[in-house]
Design a protein around this motif. Structure first.
Motif, PDB file in Angstrom:
ATOM      1  N   PHE A 157       1.287  -1.314   0.298  1.00  0.00           N
ATOM      2  CA  PHE A 157       0.173   0.032  -0.482  1.00  0.00           C
ATOM      3  C   PHE A 157       1.073   1.417  -0.232  1.00  0.00           C
ATOM      4  O   PHE A 157       0.926   2.110   1.033  1.00  0.00           O
ATOM      5  CB  PHE A 157      -0.581  -0.286   1.133  1.00  0.00           C
ATOM      6  N   THR A 158       1.806   1.279  -0.952  1.00  0.00           N
ATOM      7  CA  THR A 158       2.869   2.521  -0.952  1.00  0.00           C
ATOM      8  C   THR A 158       1.724   4.024  -0.967  1.00  0.00           C
ATOM      9  O   THR A 158       2.848   5.457  -0.443  1.00  0.00           O
ATOM     10  CB  THR A 158       3.524   2.680  -2.418  1.00  0.00           C
ATOM     11  N   ASP A 159       1.161   3.745  -2.101  1.00  0.00           N
ATOM     12  CA  ASP A 159       0.139   5.531  -1.747  1.00  0.00           C
ATOM     13  C   ASP A 159      -0.727   5.370  -0.526  1.00  0.00           C
ATOM     14  O   ASP A 159      -1.176   6.581  -0.038  1.00  0.00           O
ATOM     15  CB  ASP A 159      -0.658   5.498  -2.603  1.00  0.00           C
ATOM     16  N   SER A 160      -0.861   4.974   0.505  1.00  0.00           N
ATOM     17  CA  SER A 160      -1.644   4.855   1.788  1.00  0.00           C
ATOM     18  C   SER A 160      -1.296   3.997   2.676  1.00  0.00           C
ATOM     19  O   SER A 160      -1.898   3.647   3.753  1.00  0.00           O
ATOM     20  CB  SER A 160      -2.966   4.462   1.521  1.00  0.00           C
ATOM     21  N   ILE A 161       0.233   3.885   2.800  1.00  0.00           N
ATOM     22  CA  ILE A 161       0.333   3.473   4.117  1.00  0.00           C
ATOM     23  C   ILE A 161       0.822   4.378   5.554  1.00  0.00           C
ATOM     24  O   ILE A 161       0.504   3.794   6.249  1.00  0.00           O
ATOM     25  CB  ILE A 161       1.923   3.442   3.361  1.00  0.00           C
ATOM     26  N   LYS A 162       0.716   5.476   5.522  1.00  0.00           N
ATOM     27  CA  LYS A 162       0.490   6.377   5.668  1.00  0.00           C
ATOM     28  C   LYS A 162      -0.846   6.519   7.063  1.00  0.00           C
ATOM     29  O   LYS A 162      -1.159   6.708   7.968  1.00  0.00           O
ATOM     30  CB  LYS A 162       0.253   7.973   5.801  1.00  0.00           C
ATOM     31  N   ILE A 163      -2.077   5.760   6.056  1.00  0.00           N
ATOM     32  CA  ILE A 163      -3.327   5.116   6.630  1.00  0.00           C
ATOM     33  C   ILE A 163      -3.409   4.681   7.089  1.00  0.00           C
ATOM     34  O   ILE A 163      -3.718   4.925   8.884  1.00  0.00           O
ATOM     35  CB  ILE A 163      -4.542   5.442   5.859  1.00  0.00           C
ATOM     36  N   LEU A 164      -2.380   3.737   6.822  1.00  0.00           N
ATOM     37  CA  LEU A 164      -2.392   2.225   8.093  1.00  0.00           C
ATOM     38  C   LEU A 164      -1.606   2.786   9.139  1.00  0.00           C
ATOM     39  O   LEU A 164      -1.746   2.203  10.278  1.00  0.00           O
ATOM     40  CB  LEU A 164      -1.672   1.455   7.680  1.00  0.00           C
ATOM     41  N   GLU A 165      -0.439   3.853   9.411  1.00  0.00           N
ATOM     42  CA  GLU A 165       0.431   4.231  10.437  1.00  0.00           C
ATOM     43  C   GLU A 165      -0.090   4.645  10.996  1.00  0.00           C
ATOM     44  O   GLU A 165      -0.616   4.329  12.289  1.00  0.00           O
ATOM     45  CB  GLU A 165       1.485   5.199   9.840  1.00  0.00           C
ATOM     46  N   MET A 166      -1.569   5.060  10.760  1.00  0.00           N
ATOM     47  CA  MET A 166      -2.173   6.025  11.870  1.00  0.00           C
ATOM     48  C   MET A 166      -3.376   5.218  12.254  1.00  0.00           C
ATOM     49  O   MET A 166      -3.670   5.724  13.702  1.00  0.00           O
ATOM     50  CB  MET A 166      -3.295   7.114  11.275  1.00  0.00           C
ATOM     51  N   TYR A 167      -3.447   4.281  11.296  1.00  0.00           N
ATOM     52  CA  TYR A 167      -4.276   2.751  12.247  1.00  0.00           C
ATOM     53  C   TYR A 167      -3.403   2.816  13.414  1.00  0.00           C
ATOM     54  O   TYR A 167      -3.965   2.100  14.428  1.00  0.00           O
ATOM     55  CB  TYR A 167      -5.384   2.231  11.519  1.00  0.00           C
ATOM     56  N   ALA A 168      -2.204   2.569  13.093  1.00  0.00           N
ATOM     57  CA  ALA A 168      -1.847   1.610  14.519  1.00  0.00           C
ATOM     58  C   ALA A 168      -1.740   2.604  15.225  1.00  0.00           C
ATOM     59  O   ALA A 168      -1.439   1.775  16.501  1.00  0.00           O
ATOM     60  CB  ALA A 168      -0.586   0.842  13.710  1.00  0.00           C
ATOM     61  N   GLY A 169      -1.412   3.877  14.884  1.00  0.00           N
ATOM     62  CA  GLY A 169      -1.054   4.788  15.917  1.00  0.00           C
ATOM     63  C   GLY A 169      -2.477   5.000  17.015  1.00  0.00           C
ATOM     64  O   GLY A 169      -2.099   5.072  18.363  1.00  0.00           O
ATOM     65  N   PHE A 170      -3.146   4.847  16.832  1.00  0.00           N
ATOM     66  CA  PHE A 170      -4.953   4.919  16.693  1.00  0.00           C
ATOM     67  C   PHE A 170      -4.733   3.548  17.858  1.00  0.00           C
ATOM     68  O   PHE A 170      -5.718   4.096  18.917  1.00  0.00           O
ATOM     69  CB  PHE A 170      -5.878   5.580  15.924  1.00  0.00           C
ATOM     70  N   GLY A 171      -4.619   2.583  17.382  1.00  0.00           N
ATOM     71  CA  GLY A 171      -4.140   1.589  18.222  1.00  0.00           C
ATOM     72  C   GLY A 171      -4.553   1.616  19.591  1.00  0.00           C
ATOM     73  O   GLY A 171      -4.161   0.793  20.599  1.00  0.00           O
ATOM     74  N   THR A 172      -3.009   2.265  19.113  1.00  0.00           N
ATOM     75  CA  THR A 172      -1.960   2.378  20.357  1.00  0.00           C
ATOM     76  C   THR A 172      -2.661   3.239  21.530  1.00  0.00           C
ATOM     77  O   THR A 172      -2.503   2.585  22.497  1.00  0.00           O
ATOM     78  CB  THR A 172      -0.658   2.940  20.505  1.00  0.00           C
ATOM     79  N   VAL A 173      -3.524   4.260  21.287  1.00  0.00           N
ATOM     80  CA  VAL A 173      -3.691   5.179  21.821  1.00  0.00           C
ATOM     81  C   VAL A 173      -5.015   4.906  22.459  1.00  0.00           C
ATOM     82  O   VAL A 173      -5.592   4.355  24.168  1.00  0.00           O
ATOM     83  CB  VAL A 173      -4.271   6.507  21.390  1.00  0.00           C
ATOM     84  N   LEU A 174      -5.744   3.239  22.135  1.00  0.00           N
ATOM     85  CA  LEU A 174      -6.497   3.622  22.381  1.00  0.00           C
ATOM     86  C   LEU A 174      -6.453   1.729  23.488  1.00  0.00           C
ATOM     87  O   LEU A 174      -7.249   1.162  24.300  1.00  0.00           O
ATOM     88  CB  LEU A 174      -7.183   2.185  21.286  1.00  0.00           C
ATOM     89  N   GLY A 175      -5.540   0.765  23.310  1.00  0.00           N
ATOM     90  CA  GLY A 175      -4.517   0.000  24.179  1.00  0.00           C
ATOM     91  C   GLY A 175      -3.976   0.487  25.078  1.00  0.00           C
ATOM     92  O   GLY A 175      -4.492   0.007  26.729  1.00  0.00           O
TER      93      GLY A 175
END
Length: 217
Positions: free
Chosen positions: A80-98
């Motif tokens: 997902f080279t054109d949308s990897i930042k979106i997946l990074e944001m999901y990972a970051g938000f998951g960390t906040v939730l955890g």
């Protein structure tokens, strides 16, 4: 990409469950959630256990978000080279939730500000300096950490949305849905941070908020 989003959230949530303040407190024989504000984050650890504990907690909570994002970036870097930042944001938000809702601590954690700082550093380093200046300035002037945190995460939202639509984050500008999704996730960080500070906001408005002070330990 739906599966990738879920994987990113899950990885982030698992990293978020590493409760630095709680674990540090336990190593000293206390449950940090039973002291001070009852929060397991950096500010309460700093106030209760001192500068060293506060710094360790901040770095632990910040970099667990960075590590979660780097793992997701590595896993999906070629897909997902054109949308990897979106997946990074999901990972970051998951960390906040955890961090905010750790399953093994009865879903009672912190407020996610240090984690969000890690997300800013990993996803949009350009925003880091301004956010840091804003936070330090507000706290230095008012001595309200909560106010500094709220304004910082609001400034973060403004910056990343602007950078996103200027094409500085590598998201495919021809796909408006991706840009819009990034904006929505960024807004979730700010909404979560403000919601977690709702009691602080009430005290700020009534003039009863605690000003910054810490243990001399």
């Amino acid at each position: 990409m739906i599966f990738a989003r879920l994987i990113a959230l899950l990885v982030g949530y698992l990293f978020g469950n590493f409760q630095t303040g709680y674990l540090y407190g336990k190593s000293k024989g206390i449950d940090i959630r039973k002291h001070g504000s009852g929060n397991a984050g950096t500010t309460n650890t700093l106030r209760t256990l001192g500068v060293k504990a506060g710094l360790i907690t901040f770095l632990g909570d910040c970099f667990k978000a960075v590590f979660a994002i780097l793992i997701i970036k590595y896993i999906f870097r070629n897909q997902f080279t054109d949308s990897i930042k979106i997946l990074e944001m999901y990972a970051g938000f998951g960390t906040v939730l955890g961090h905010n809702f750790p399953f093994y601590l009865g879903f009672k954690g912190g407020k996610g500000i240090a984690c969000t700082a890690g997300v800013i550093l990993a996803v949009c380093p350009l925003a880091t300096i301004i956010c840091l200046i804003v936070f330090i300035s507000i706290v230095a002037i008012t001595r309200y950490v909560s106010l500094g945190s709220i304004i910082m995460i609001s400034v973060f939202l403004i910056q990343v949305v602007v950078f996103n639509h200027l094409g500085m984050l590598g998201i495919d500008s021809s796909r408006f849905s991706l840009e819009f999704e990034f904006d929505i996730i960024a807004a979730c960080f700010t909404c979560m941070g403000i919601w977690r500070h709702k009691a602080n906001i009430i005290r700020l408005l009534s003039g009863n908020e605690n000003k910054f002070a810490m243990s001399k330990k």
